[in-house]
Motif scaffolding. Structure first.
Motif, PDB file in Angstrom:
ATOM      1  N   UNK A   3       0.814  -1.223   0.000  1.00  0.00           N
ATOM      2  CA  UNK A   3       0.000   0.000   0.000  1.00  0.00           C
ATOM      3  C   UNK A   3       0.851   1.278   0.000  1.00  0.00           C
ATOM      4  N   UNK A   4       1.957   1.252   0.706  1.00  0.00           N
ATOM      5  CA  UNK A   4       2.828   2.426   0.771  1.00  0.00           C
ATOM      6  C   UNK A   4       3.480   2.709  -0.582  1.00  0.00           C
ATOM      7  N   UNK A   5       3.936   1.658  -1.261  1.00  0.00           N
ATOM      8  CA  UNK A   5       4.569   1.869  -2.567  1.00  0.00           C
ATOM      9  C   UNK A   5       3.526   2.273  -3.613  1.00  0.00           C
ATOM     10  N   UNK A   6       2.297   1.755  -3.490  1.00  0.00           N
ATOM     11  CA  UNK A   6       1.223   2.154  -4.405  1.00  0.00           C
ATOM     12  C   UNK A   6       0.895   3.633  -4.209  1.00  0.00           C
ATOM     13  N   UNK A   7       0.826   4.082  -2.963  1.00  0.00           N
ATOM     14  CA  UNK A   7       0.556   5.505  -2.686  1.00  0.00           C
ATOM     15  C   UNK A   7       1.666   6.378  -3.258  1.00  0.00           C
ATOM     16  N   UNK A   8       2.917   5.982  -3.059  1.00  0.00           N
ATOM     17  CA  UNK A   8       4.048   6.760  -3.578  1.00  0.00           C
ATOM     18  C   UNK A   8       3.997   6.840  -5.101  1.00  0.00           C
TER      19      UNK A   8
END
Length: 87
Positions: A3-8
């Motif tokens: 989720x963090x890499x998708x948001x970035x």
């Protein structure tokens, strides 16, 4: 893809180089993530938004591939995935 890499990835996609970045919404579903730029809440609800229409992106959870979709409710975009044409 986390989720963090998708948001970035989504923040870079929508805000890359913007002097005033937009807030990005991210909806998680089994096959990936739906991301869209959130428009600021207008002070006067009778004034039309700056952007009419627009798009969101779907980020594939396994490959990180980005696909552009119409700006519909994220739950509907996820439900229609991977079919590229809304019904």
């Amino acid at each position: 893809m986390t989720p963090e890499s998708a948001r970035a990835l989504a923040e870079d996609y929508f805000n890359g180089g913007r002097p005033h970045p937009l807030d990005i919404g991210v909806y998680t579903f089994d096959a990936g993530y739906v991301a869209w730029p959130r428009e600021p809440t207008p002070g006067d609800p009778t004034v039309l938004p700056d952007t009419v229409g627009g798009a969101c992106i779907v980020i594939d959870r396994h490959t990180g591939e980005v696909s552009v979709r119409p700006l519909l409710p994220p739950e509907l975009v996820a439900e229609l995935w991977p079919d590229p044409t809304p019904r």
